[in-house]
Write an enzyme that holds these catalytic residues in place. Structure first.
Site, PDB file in Angstrom:
ATOM      1  N   GLY A  44       0.955  -0.799  -0.154  1.00  0.00           N
ATOM      2  CA  GLY A  44      -0.163   0.240   0.260  1.00  0.00           C
ATOM      3  C   GLY A  44       0.921   1.268   0.252  1.00  0.00           C
ATOM      4  O   GLY A  44       2.254   1.414  -0.317  1.00  0.00           O
ATOM      5  N   LEU A  45       0.089   2.387   0.131  1.00  0.00           N
ATOM      6  CA  LEU A  45       1.353   3.539   0.320  1.00  0.00           C
ATOM      7  C   LEU A  45       1.957   3.379   1.016  1.00  0.00           C
ATOM      8  O   LEU A  45       2.953   4.148   0.851  1.00  0.00           O
ATOM      9  CB  LEU A  45       0.247   4.637   0.974  1.00  0.00           C
ATOM     10  CG  LEU A  45      -1.155   4.829  -0.410  1.00  0.00           C
ATOM     11  CD1 LEU A  45      -1.771   6.503   0.863  1.00  0.00           C
ATOM     12  CD2 LEU A  45       0.289   5.850  -0.900  1.00  0.00           C
ATOM     13  N   GLY A  47       3.796   0.704   2.317  1.00  0.00           N
ATOM     14  CA  GLY A  47       4.871  -0.297   2.403  1.00  0.00           C
ATOM     15  C   GLY A  47       5.580  -0.083   0.656  1.00  0.00           C
ATOM     16  O   GLY A  47       6.883  -0.529   0.362  1.00  0.00           O
ATOM     17  N   HIS A 268     -15.838   4.882  10.981  1.00  0.00           N
ATOM     18  CA  HIS A 268     -15.793   6.683  10.335  1.00  0.00           C
ATOM     19  C   HIS A 268     -17.804   6.822   9.885  1.00  0.00           C
ATOM     20  O   HIS A 268     -18.236   5.636   9.825  1.00  0.00           O
ATOM     21  CB  HIS A 268     -15.396   5.770   8.910  1.00  0.00           C
ATOM     22  CG  HIS A 268     -15.457   7.151   7.495  1.00  0.00           C
ATOM     23  ND1 HIS A 268     -16.056   7.834   7.426  1.00  0.00           N
ATOM     24  CD2 HIS A 268     -14.060   7.929   7.102  1.00  0.00           C
ATOM     25  CE1 HIS A 268     -15.535   9.107   6.533  1.00  0.00           C
ATOM     26  NE2 HIS A 268     -14.263   8.792   6.645  1.00  0.00           N
ATOM     27  N   SER A 286     -16.509   9.759   1.389  1.00  0.00           N
ATOM     28  CA  SER A 286     -15.713  10.352   1.308  1.00  0.00           C
ATOM     29  C   SER A 286     -15.946  11.297   2.394  1.00  0.00           C
ATOM     30  O   SER A 286     -16.587  12.502   2.460  1.00  0.00           O
ATOM     31  CB  SER A 286     -14.584  11.272   0.436  1.00  0.00           C
ATOM     32  OG  SER A 286     -13.559  11.998   0.629  1.00  0.00           O
ATOM     33  N   ARG A 332     -14.100  12.751  13.191  1.00  0.00           N
ATOM     34  CA  ARG A 332     -15.069  11.235  12.935  1.00  0.00           C
ATOM     35  C   ARG A 332     -15.649  10.855  13.917  1.00  0.00           C
ATOM     36  O   ARG A 332     -16.724  10.741  13.876  1.00  0.00           O
ATOM     37  CB  ARG A 332     -13.857  10.817  12.141  1.00  0.00           C
ATOM     38  CG  ARG A 332     -12.893  11.022  11.201  1.00  0.00           C
ATOM     39  CD  ARG A 332     -12.865   9.999  10.301  1.00  0.00           C
ATOM     40  NE  ARG A 332     -12.357  10.730   9.023  1.00  0.00           N
ATOM     41  CZ  ARG A 332     -11.448   9.971   8.367  1.00  0.00           C
ATOM     42  NH1 ARG A 332     -10.028   8.301   8.498  1.00  0.00           N
ATOM     43  NH2 ARG A 332     -11.286   9.778   7.133  1.00  0.00           N
ATOM     44  N   HIS A 403     -13.795   1.794  10.244  1.00  0.00           N
ATOM     45  CA  HIS A 403     -13.247   1.884   9.037  1.00  0.00           C
ATOM     46  C   HIS A 403     -11.444   2.311   9.177  1.00  0.00           C
ATOM     47  O   HIS A 403     -10.537   1.608   8.282  1.00  0.00           O
ATOM     48  CB  HIS A 403     -13.377   3.429   8.989  1.00  0.00           C
ATOM     49  CG  HIS A 403     -12.576   3.803   7.936  1.00  0.00           C
ATOM     50  ND1 HIS A 403     -12.509   3.940   6.536  1.00  0.00           N
ATOM     51  CD2 HIS A 403     -11.797   5.174   7.485  1.00  0.00           C
ATOM     52  CE1 HIS A 403     -11.820   4.419   5.891  1.00  0.00           C
ATOM     53  NE2 HIS A 403     -10.995   5.655   6.536  1.00  0.00           N
ATOM     54  N   GLU A 427      -0.573   1.942   8.888  1.00  0.00           N
ATOM     55  CA  GLU A 427      -2.077   1.920   9.166  1.00  0.00           C
ATOM     56  C   GLU A 427      -1.352   0.315  10.580  1.00  0.00           C
ATOM     57  O   GLU A 427      -2.186   0.240  11.371  1.00  0.00           O
ATOM     58  CB  GLU A 427      -2.981   1.559   8.724  1.00  0.00           C
ATOM     59  CG  GLU A 427      -4.344   0.927  10.197  1.00  0.00           C
ATOM     60  CD  GLU A 427      -5.630   0.753   8.998  1.00  0.00           C
ATOM     61  OE1 GLU A 427      -5.554   0.418   7.350  1.00  0.00           O
ATOM     62  OE2 GLU A 427      -6.480   0.950   9.142  1.00  0.00           O
TER      63      GLU A 427
END
Lengths: 638, 257
Positions: A44-45, A47, A268, A286, A332, A403, A427
């Site tokens: 992901g972002l 990794g 979320h 979103s 949130r 979420h 995360e």
């Protein structure tokens, strides 16, 4: 009590800590970097950016993902945007302000030094992404555009329509593919990590299953980076991808890595409500929609008119009424809890009564269709595609859904876990968001970790590593055997029920009792029920086929087996945290208006769990948090 | 709702496959196509059979994992991803065929799961801007016209699902390739490598065994991201230029990167 928690935070004022660390860390010379191999699990972002960066520095990188391509990691689904303190809008934004917003948004349960560094690195992420060709939205003059997000009073969020995560991930993925082309990196797709190999207390590799052939094999390296995302799928219905799972971090925990704040999971506020039992996943809308959408429910529980026909005086804009200064842009956790409260009061809308309206009528009138379409066109289309209703004509219906997990593997300032040589980023770690993550901060953290922090802290570790990894060490064979045995056990239960059936039931327990609100008795009964269900799982599970082929039931069953154990730890952690903080609202600790009441004397800590053996109670350790830059106050968004 | 399904079953790449008939009943019209398959799979497992393997992940239409040929159309009737196809899109009692994406460059791994790694290799061959991580210039010193950004974004939203390939009578992956080239080549950052990018990616495309584009337009008709076939024209434009550059380079006038 063997685990030692040393966060290794550099001395000196908070604004200078990262620079002093950078100035003094140990280096590996460019000619020697090719001697080191680094394993990155997850693309992901976090990794992909870490793998691409380290490969670019000259390390040999092996990146693992269970998807068929690195580009499909679930970061791809992040919609709204990414924060950075560029202050292009000239609002007086600064590193300090982003830092304060994040600490406060996390309800004073995050580590100050990490959060400051995150805020400090935020602008570089935008520069990096633009250089890679990420097409951020632009103003008419060609300058980068920004918008605002929940929990803040400035416009510091950069975005690519409603597909920011996709574009940032493709940027990182392409950077990784460039390194594959250069021969510096290798991507092992359709491979799932099943265990961590620890030799003499150091992480030396992983055991992974080739999901196509079923082959289980060991992969040696000089250090291991876990970028495997969050664990909200423990709730079954969540906004996470269907295959997102906790197995890698859970196996690391069972090999000795501390697990921090497992009960901090974010629900979320703006997701499409559940419509039936068959449902396998919830879809996020979103949070940026809260910029222009107004959230309301009918004032009367017996309201039966169409929403568009309900006059102003019969609408309860509960967030605007209760939080006049932040209104629909409260953080949130607050928005989710308030939605639950109005629905508990019987004011919820939709077929299940678990939903609230998110209405764009006024925004369309004021700003015109074109502006709204430019901002949210694709989100409106997505909503209509899924529900069959058009947000142009009738308000959206939304409800909170699990979420993001703020909890994760405990890491020090260098993102290293309690196992030397094992790092956790994105995360998968617990670090920067405390008890509640602010919008547009996840991508910021992932990319700060991957592009700018981890590559240096890994270098520091490798420079000091004086022993080579021996791939013939018996630990590799033993770990492979343990993983094979585990697969055999799952295959051999011989029951009648598909894993997904158990997963749904586990999710219900967790959502009811370890979800938006929690209380001690409920949590205790949840632990009992989880254990019972787990026993049933291990006696009535049916995994068809064999372990030596593509077997999606087996994949599910293995992940679920770990979820059972993690779910229990989440509940135990929620019981121990005898206060409310951010997303963690203990019903025993709230104001009359339902606001979280923290206990800073006893609980200004990170709760870190240490595995002690199967069916033994894990040890609980505390990292004490000190707040030198921001005075902990009760959050107020009124 | 009730449905009769004809599902492609194939144990592995080397083995022969064939259709298997199934019936599902009591499906909620709001269930997605993949959720309907989940219901069917739970039933198959309870009856002692082997569940149908298929790829899926985000279930929001953006990861590009799902790849079903539904009634012969990639992703089904509505030009959205398989996961965003809902049972309300079909008449009650319908007979539906489900197959994997078909292309000789996408071998079947099992049932409805195919190997799409050729698409990754096309990206490897130039689908990026050659920068490594570290300090970069301040972005606002290099303004990008909003229409260029919009144009880039229209192409950049490709999810790499491969529906374009499965729809093309030639089995071409030019919409996929063109989308990446159009994204990067329409931005000033991507300009320096534009010709090498076009040349390298097309060469890899051909090497993977994908067919050429002859403007059928089937790709854009099924693309869930509604990417226009115009991107292929843009790709060709730069590809032709690239060939000229290479010719000049052979004469020693310009050295290619």
């Amino acid at each position: 009590m063997s685990m030692k928690l040393d966060a290794r935070i550099p001395d000196g004022p908070v604004e200078g800590k990262w620079h002093s660390w950078l100035d003094s860390h140990r280096l590996v010379g460019p000619r020697n970097r090719g001697d080191y191999e680094v394993i990155v699990v997850g693309t992901g972002l976090a990794g992909a950016s870490a793998a691409a960066t380290m490969a670019g520095m000259g390390y040999r990188v092996k990146a693992f993902c269970f998807q068929d391509s690195a580009r499909r990691a679930h970061s791809i689904a992040a919609q709204g945007g990414i924060n950075a303190t560029k202050d292009y809008a000239n609002e007086g934004d600064s590193v300090h302000r982003l830092f304060v917003d994040t600490i406060k948004g996390g309800d004073f349960r995050a580590r100050e030094a990490n959060v400051w560094r995150l805020a400090e690195l935020s602008t570089g992420i935008i520069d990096q992404a633009v250089a890679q060709g990420v097409p951020f939205n632009r103003e008419y003059g060609g300058m980068l555009a920004t918008r605002s997000f929940g929990g803040v009073l400035v416009e510091r969020t950069f975005y690519c329509r409603g597909q920011t995560g996709q574009q940032l991930l493709l940027g990182a993925y392409q950077a990784l593919q460039m390194q594959v082309h250069a021969g510096q990196a290798e991507v092992m797709s359709r491979h799932e990590m099943l265990d961590l190999v620890v030799v003499d207390g150091r992480a030396r590799g992983i055991v992974a299953r080739n999901l196509t052939t079923g082959e289980i094999s060991a992969h040696a390296a000089d250090c291991v980076v876990l970028a495997t995302g969050g664990y909200c799928n423990v709730y079954y219905l969540s906004t996470n991808a269907k295959n997102s799972n906790a197995t890698a971090i859970w196996r690391a925990y069972k090999r000795g890595a501390g697990f921090a704040n497992p009960c901090f999971t974010q629900i979320h506020p703006t997701c499409i409500p559940q419509s039936g039992d068959y449902q396998s996943k919830l879809t996020l809308m979103s949070e940026s929609l809260r910029n222009d959408g107004r959230i309301w429910v009918p004032r009367n529980a017996d309201e039966d008119r169409e929403p568009s026909e309900i006059p102003e005086e019969d609408r309860l804009y509960y967030l605007e009424e209760r939080y006049p200064s932040y209104g629909n842009l409260v953080p949130r956790d607050v928005a989710s809890r308030q939605a639950k409260i109005v629905c508990d009061d019987g004011l919820g809308v939709g077929p299940t009564g678990r939903g609230v309206y998110l209405d764009f009528r006024d925004a369309i009138e004021e700003k015109g269709e074109e502006t709204i379409a430019g901002r949210y066109g694709n989100l409106f289309a997505m909503y209509e595609r899924i529900t069959g209703e058009s947000p142009w004509k009738t308000p959206m219906r939304i409800y909170p859904a699990p979420h993001y997990s703020m909890g994760g593997l405990w890491v020090d300032y260098g993102l290293q876990t309690t196992i030397p040589g094992l790092f956790a980023i994105g995360e998968a770690n617990f670090s920067d968001h405390g008890a509640n993550r602010l919008g547009a901060s996840a991508m910021m953290q992932c990319l700060a970790d991957g592009y700018f922090i981890l590559p240096h802290t890994v270098t520091d570790y490798l420079a000091d590593l004086d022993t080579e990894t021996d791939p013939n060490d018996p630990a590799f064979r033993e770990t492979v055997l343990a993983a094979e045995e585990r697969v055999g056990k799952l295959m051999g239960v011989g029951g009648t029920t598909a894993p997904s059936v158990f997963h749904r039931r586990l999710g219900q327990i967790m959502l009811d009792r370890c979800g938006i609100t929690r209380e001690k008795e409920g949590l205790e009964s949840a632990i009992e029920d989880i254990r019972e269900l787990r026993e049933e799982f291990w006696s009535d599970l049916r995994v068809p086929g064999t372990g030596e082929e593509l077997n999606q039931s087996l994949e599910l069953a293995g992940r679920l087996a770990d979820y059972f154990e993690l779910a229990e730890l989440m509940c135990a952690d929620a019981i121990e945290r005898d206060e409310s903080a951010g997303c963690h609202l203990r019903e025993e600790h709230q104001t009359e208006e339902g606001e979280a009441v923290r206990d800073d004397k006893l609980h200004a800590t990170v709760q870190v769990w240490e595995h002690r053996g199967e069916d033994e109670r894990p040890d609980l350790h505390h990292e004490h948090l000190s707040f030198d830059e921001v005075e902990p106050t009760a959050r107020s968004y009124k | 709702m009730n449905f009769k399904l004809r599902v492609w079953r194939q144990p592995s790449e080397g083995n022969e496959g064939g259709f298997e008939a199934h019936e599902v009943s009591g499906v909620d019209p709001e269930a997605s196509f993949l959720e309907m398959l989940d219901i069917l799979n739970e039933k198959i497992v309870a009856d002692g059979g082997d569940p149908i393997a298929y790829d899926r992940d985000c279930m929001e239409g953006v990861c590009g994992s799902c790849s079903l040929l539904i009634d012969g159309i990639p992703h089904g009737p509505r030009q959205v991803t398989s996961c965003q196809t809902f049972m309300r899109d079909f008449p009650d009692g319908a007979e539906i065929s489900v197959e994997p994406f078909r292309n000789s460059a996408f071998p079947v791994i099992r049932d409805l799961v195919v190997d799409r790694s050729p698409l990754d290799r096309i990206i490897e061959a130039g689908g990026y801007i050659s920068v490594t991580s570290g300090p970069q210039p301040e972005p606002n010193t290099n303004p990008v016209r909003p229409e260029d950004q919009e144009h880039a974004m229209d192409a950049a939203i490709c999810i790499g699902c491969g529906a374009c390939v499965a729809a093309c009578p030639n089995g071409s992956a030019m919409l996929f390739t063109g989308a990446k080239v159009a994204h990067l080549n329409s931005l000033p950052q991507g300009d320096p490598e534009r010709f090498d990018r076009a040349h390298g990616m097309v060469a890899q495309h051909d090497e993977e065994g994908f067919g050429g584009c002859t403007n059928f337009g089937e790709c854009q008709a099924v693309c869930p991201q509604e990417i226009s076939i115009k991107v292929i024209g843009e790709l060709y434009h730069d590809y032709r230029q690239a060939m000229l550059h290479r010719l000049r380079a052979r004469r020693g006038a310009v050295k290619p990167q």
